[in-house]
Design a protein around this motif. Structure first.
Motif, mmCIF file in Angstrom:
data_model
loop_
_atom_site.group_PDB
_atom_site.id
_atom_site.type_symbol
_atom_site.label_atom_id
_atom_site.label_comp_id
_atom_site.label_asym_id
_atom_site.label_seq_id
_atom_site.Cartn_x
_atom_site.Cartn_y
_atom_site.Cartn_z
ATOM 1 N N ALA A 1 40.704 -89.593 83.781
ATOM 2 C CA ALA A 1 39.420 -89.693 83.114
ATOM 3 C C ALA A 1 38.338 -89.023 83.962
ATOM 4 N N HIS A 2 38.450 -89.220 85.278
ATOM 5 C CA HIS A 2 37.463 -88.636 86.184
ATOM 6 C C HIS A 2 37.540 -87.106 86.137
ATOM 7 N N VAL A 3 38.767 -86.579 86.117
ATOM 8 C CA VAL A 3 38.961 -85.130 86.056
ATOM 9 C C VAL A 3 38.481 -84.594 84.723
ATOM 10 N N GLN A 4 38.729 -85.355 83.669
ATOM 11 C CA GLN A 4 38.295 -84.923 82.336
ATOM 12 C C GLN A 4 36.771 -84.821 82.278
ATOM 13 N N ALA A 5 36.089 -85.753 82.895
ATOM 14 C CA ALA A 5 34.626 -85.697 82.934
ATOM 15 C C ALA A 5 34.166 -84.460 83.687
ATOM 16 N N ASP A 41 33.404 -81.864 93.614
ATOM 17 C CA ASP A 41 33.994 -83.040 92.966
ATOM 18 C C ASP A 41 35.471 -82.816 92.670
ATOM 19 N N LEU A 42 35.820 -81.647 92.168
ATOM 20 C CA LEU A 42 37.214 -81.333 91.852
ATOM 21 C C LEU A 42 38.075 -81.307 93.118
ATOM 22 N N ARG A 49 44.267 -87.160 94.800
ATOM 23 C CA ARG A 49 45.563 -87.131 94.110
ATOM 24 C C ARG A 49 46.690 -86.745 95.062
ATOM 25 N N VAL A 50 46.433 -85.798 95.953
ATOM 26 C CA VAL A 50 47.450 -85.403 96.938
ATOM 27 C C VAL A 50 47.788 -86.595 97.830
ATOM 28 N N GLU A 51 46.754 -87.291 98.290
ATOM 29 C CA GLU A 51 46.966 -88.458 99.146
ATOM 30 C C GLU A 51 47.756 -89.533 98.402
ATOM 31 N N PHE A 52 47.392 -89.768 97.141
ATOM 32 C CA PHE A 52 48.105 -90.756 96.332
ATOM 33 C C PHE A 52 49.563 -90.335 96.153
ATOM 34 N N SER A 53 49.797 -89.051 95.922
ATOM 35 C CA SER A 53 51.163 -88.548 95.754
ATOM 36 C C SER A 53 51.961 -88.738 97.033
#
Length: 113
Positions: A1-5, A41-42, A49-53
């Motif tokens: 959702a954050h990326v979509q915004a 922001d991106l 996302r990399v850290e989460f992965s």
């Protein structure tokens, strides 16, 4: 959702660029600053996302390790149980053979009487 915004924000920035720099200047936000802000922001979102992965990969590796340990432990327990059963069977056979010798000895005694 954050990326979509963010993507919507980028699309809006592109529309602003297409309609002219005058529109961006009229809104009070320089176009390059808006693009730079969106890029930042991106990049933050990408890093998150990399850290989460990476965290997810580490958790998966831990799970694989735990599963391997569990399998090894179960295998050892099964081998131990199999050995116990073999020992018990051997003890029964020894007792049975002992009993047969006792029966044979009685038979010999009875025959001599």
């Amino acid at each position: 959702a954050h990326v979509q915004a963010h993507a919507q924000g980028v699309a809006q920035a592109v529309q602003a660029a297409q309609s002219g720099a005058g529109l961006a200047a009229a809104s009070g936000v320089p176009l390059q600053a808006a693009v730079d802000s969106l890029r930042s922001d991106l990049q933050r979102e990408s890093a998150t996302r990399v850290e989460f992965s990476q965290d997810s990969i580490e958790k998966i590796k831990e799970l694989h390790g735990l599963i391997a340990q569990l399998n090894s432990r179960q295998e050892q327990e099964a081998l131990s149980r199999q050995q116990q059963l073999a020992d018990q069977a051997s003890q029964r056979q020894a007792r049975f053979a002992e009993g047969e010798r006792g029966v044979e000895s009685l038979r010999v005694e009875l025959e001599t009487l």
